[in-house]
Design an enzyme around this catalytic site. Structure first.
Site, mmCIF file in Angstrom:
data_model
loop_
_atom_site.group_PDB
_atom_site.id
_atom_site.type_symbol
_atom_site.label_atom_id
_atom_site.label_comp_id
_atom_site.label_asym_id
_atom_site.label_seq_id
_atom_site.Cartn_x
_atom_site.Cartn_y
_atom_site.Cartn_z
ATOM 1 N N LYS A 203 0.820 -1.210 0.000
ATOM 2 C CA LYS A 203 0.000 0.000 0.000
ATOM 3 C C LYS A 203 0.861 1.270 0.000
ATOM 4 C CE LYS A 203 -2.902 3.147 0.475
ATOM 5 N NZ LYS A 203 -4.283 3.496 0.535
ATOM 6 N N CYS A 257 -3.195 11.160 1.270
ATOM 7 C CA CYS A 257 -2.564 9.851 1.037
ATOM 8 C C CYS A 257 -1.165 10.003 0.445
ATOM 9 C CB CYS A 257 -3.413 9.027 0.077
ATOM 10 S SG CYS A 257 -5.105 8.909 0.626
HETATM 11 N N1 SAJ Z 1 -0.967 14.550 -9.038
HETATM 12 C C1 SAJ Z 1 -0.044 15.197 -9.850
HETATM 13 N N2 SAJ Z 1 0.360 14.562 -10.985
HETATM 14 C C2 SAJ Z 1 -0.093 13.329 -11.329
HETATM 15 C C3 SAJ Z 1 -1.028 12.682 -10.492
HETATM 16 C C4 SAJ Z 1 -1.454 13.310 -9.348
HETATM 17 O O1 SAJ Z 1 0.406 16.312 -9.573
HETATM 18 O O2 SAJ Z 1 0.337 12.815 -12.363
HETATM 19 C C5 SAJ Z 1 -1.403 15.175 -7.782
HETATM 20 C C6 SAJ Z 1 -2.908 15.455 -7.722
HETATM 21 O O3 SAJ Z 1 -3.228 16.673 -8.317
HETATM 22 C C7 SAJ Z 1 -3.131 15.427 -6.230
HETATM 23 C C8 SAJ Z 1 -2.143 14.377 -5.723
HETATM 24 O O4 SAJ Z 1 -1.168 14.263 -6.728
HETATM 25 O O5 SAJ Z 1 -2.802 16.673 -5.648
HETATM 26 C C9 SAJ Z 1 -2.719 13.014 -5.391
HETATM 27 O O6 SAJ Z 1 -3.699 12.629 -6.332
HETATM 28 P P1 SAJ Z 1 -3.923 11.109 -6.790
HETATM 29 O O7 SAJ Z 1 -5.069 11.062 -7.716
HETATM 30 O O8 SAJ Z 1 -2.655 10.539 -7.274
HETATM 31 O O9 SAJ Z 1 -4.230 10.309 -5.424
HETATM 32 P P2 SAJ Z 1 -5.340 10.354 -4.263
HETATM 33 O O10 SAJ Z 1 -4.633 10.893 -3.055
HETATM 34 O O11 SAJ Z 1 -6.598 11.004 -4.663
HETATM 35 O O12 SAJ Z 1 -5.658 8.777 -4.073
HETATM 36 C C10 SAJ Z 1 -4.604 7.873 -3.906
HETATM 37 C C11 SAJ Z 1 -4.850 6.666 -4.798
HETATM 38 N N3 SAJ Z 1 -3.624 5.901 -4.932
HETATM 39 C C12 SAJ Z 1 -3.105 5.574 -6.142
HETATM 40 O O13 SAJ Z 1 -3.587 5.929 -7.176
HETATM 41 C C13 SAJ Z 1 -1.857 4.758 -6.096
HETATM 42 C C14 SAJ Z 1 -5.964 5.798 -4.238
HETATM 43 O O14 SAJ Z 1 -6.111 4.594 -4.971
HETATM 44 C C15 SAJ Z 1 -5.690 5.453 -2.775
HETATM 45 O O15 SAJ Z 1 -6.763 4.711 -2.200
HETATM 46 C C16 SAJ Z 1 -5.547 6.733 -1.992
HETATM 47 O O16 SAJ Z 1 -4.468 7.481 -2.560
HETATM 48 C C17 SAJ Z 1 -5.282 6.383 -0.547
HETATM 49 O O17 SAJ Z 1 -6.242 6.381 0.253
HETATM 50 O O18 SAJ Z 1 -4.154 6.028 -0.215
#
Ligand code: SAJ
Length: 424
Positions: A203, A257
């Site tokens: 995780k 997260c």
């Molecule tokens: N972000 C970027 N560039 C990217 C992707 C994301 O700058 O290419 C930023 C987003 O804008 C945001 C942050 O990163 O600020 C996180 O966004 P995210 O969509 O990557 O993740 P979360 O926090 O919404 O959800 C994640 C998910 N994990 C993964 O995709 C590996 C989700 O499946 C988990 O359940 C969740 O974390 C958690 O609870 O841990």
């Protein structure tokens, strides 16, 4: 049917509890907050999640879901409480510990305890098992213990709870097997069993993988700005390679997260986490970088006003926790730069929100911080009429820049350098 006790009725606990209830289990949802308990027992919800209200209503109406502030004896206990981090970037396990101490006196022979909260490596072994041992409970003899980390994406929780693959880590083989049998009742994805420490690391590494790759994309953005090329084009073209998956740059990494979980590994192994630590630093420094770019863009303008668009930590959600916008707006305020804020998804925020017209009125530069779909439909002509200067700074590359340029805007984008540095 088995009785389930779900500890914590937040973003994971409540959807899980209500989903289990509609699958026929008798569920007691437990939360320390009596207001939340009351709302749920009345068939309401205290968090936003598509479809959740209907599910909770159905679960409560059927009598299969009840909420309370104290746990009761059950066959299966699910711990789904928050694991925030402290100011010193250390995991705060107080909620997990207190949930475990709360259920320990209720545990009977053959009960299964499942930890769903994201936790530092060895939490099951070094924190939970010893707590239960202090209540004279021996794993294998008296109870079973497994870690099954939640992996759902906010906004898609109900679907992903059922469809996602699950990794289940047992403190021993029997615990993993027992937990797998339980999840098989409602999970349609594959179920993989392993040991608890591996599941904890799986995780954490999923989210750390994203954080490290986002840091790489942010570094690429800075380089491309200097080179006078477009990072978004580099990413698009590089990702045509079958084994490359460059992530996208942005104003920083928010949410509870990705910006938090890597610290759980760093905390335990500081000397062995150079890339992870550096990535955290790079992503955490992006709001400062964005503030510096805003200042540069408006440096010639007298007493500039910024129209901030989007304050959630990512697009199309209502969650502002750890959002980079908080730091960016704080930075504008500190620098004495005027601003107003528009976000169609957010009702309450640390800073005052305005309506669309008010936000653009007399503004000199519109800055997009979250890629909400709504922003793609903003019309530059209408917007431009309200503004003092027609300038757009897009940190998520989410609107049609050529269209905005054709309609009189000077457009800046994070990761895109000035063509002056490039003759193509
Ligand atoms: N972000 C970027 N560039 C990217 C992707 C994301 O700058 O290419 C930023 C987003 O804008 C945001 C942050 O990163 O600020 C996180 O966004 P995210 O969509 O990557 O993740 P979360 O926090 O919404 O959800 C994640 C998910 N994990 C993964 O995709 C590996 C989700 O499946 C988990 O359940 C969740 O974390 C958690 O609870 O841990």
């Amino acid at each position: 049917m088995e009785k389930i006790c779900v500890m914590g009725l937040g973003y994971i606990g409540l959807p899980t509890a209500s989903m289990l209830a509609t699958h026929g289990f008798d569920v007691l949802g437990v939360d320390i907050n009596s207001e939340i308990v009351k709302i749920i027992n009345d068939g309401g919800i205290h968090i936003e999640e598509p479809g959740l209200h209907t599910l909770v209503q159905a679960a409560i109406k059927s009598g299969k879901l009840k909420a309370a502030t104290e746990p009761e004896p059950a066959d299966i206990f699910i711990i789904a409480v928050p694991t925030p981090f402290t100011k010193e970037k250390k995991a705060d396990l107080s909620y997990i510990k207190s949930a475990a101490k709360n259920i320990a006196p209720l545990i009977c022979k053959g009960n299964l305890v499942i930890l769903e909260s994201t936790s530092p490596p060895r939490t099951c072994k070094d924190i939970l098992e010893p707590i239960f041992k202090s209540f004279d409970l021996k794993v294998g003899r008296d109870y079973y213990l497994a870690h099954c980390p939640e992996r759902v994406l906010a906004g898609y929780t109900l679907r992903e709870l059922i469809q996602n693959d699950r990794v289940i880590g047992g403190i021993d083989k029997e615990s993993a097997e027992k937990a797998a049998q339980f999840y098989k009742v409602f999970v349609e994805g594959n179920i993989y069993t392993t040991d608890s420490t591996t599941a904890e690391m799986v995780k954490l590494m999923e989210n750390t993988y994203r954080d490290v790759n986002i840091a790489l994309a942010n570094e690429l953005a800075k380089i491309c700005e200097k080179l006078g090329i477009d990072a978004w084009e580099v990413i698009r073209l590089a990702n045509l390679h079958p084994r490359v998956n460059l992530h996208t740059p942005g104003p920083g990494v928010g949410g509870h997260c990705i910006a938090v979980d890597p610290w759980f590994i760093i905390e335990k192994y500081p000397a062995d986490t150079e890339i992870i630590t550096l990535s955290r630093k790079i992503n955490d420094s992006m709001p400062e970088y964005v503030i510096a770019r805003i200042k540069k863009i408006v440096e010639e303008i007298d007493n500039p006003k910024i129209a901030v668009l989007g304050v959630t930590y990512k697009g199309n959600i209502d969650d502002t926790r750890e959002s980079p916008a908080l730091k960016i707006i704080g930075g504008l305020e500190k620098a004495g730069i005027k601003y107003s804020i528009y976000d169609p998804h957010v009702r309450e925020f640390k800073y005052e929100l305005s309506c669309l017209t008010e936000t653009f009125k007399e503004a000199d530069c519109a800055v997009i911080l979250a890629n909400h779909d709504e922003f793609r439909f903003l019309h530059p002509v209408e917007i431009g009429k309200l503004m003092r200067h027609q300038i757009l700074f897009d940190t998520k590359c989410c609107v049609d820049h050529n269209f905005w340029k054709q309609n009189g805007f000077k457009v800046y984008c994070l990761g895109v350098g000035s063509k002056n540095n490039n003759n193509f």
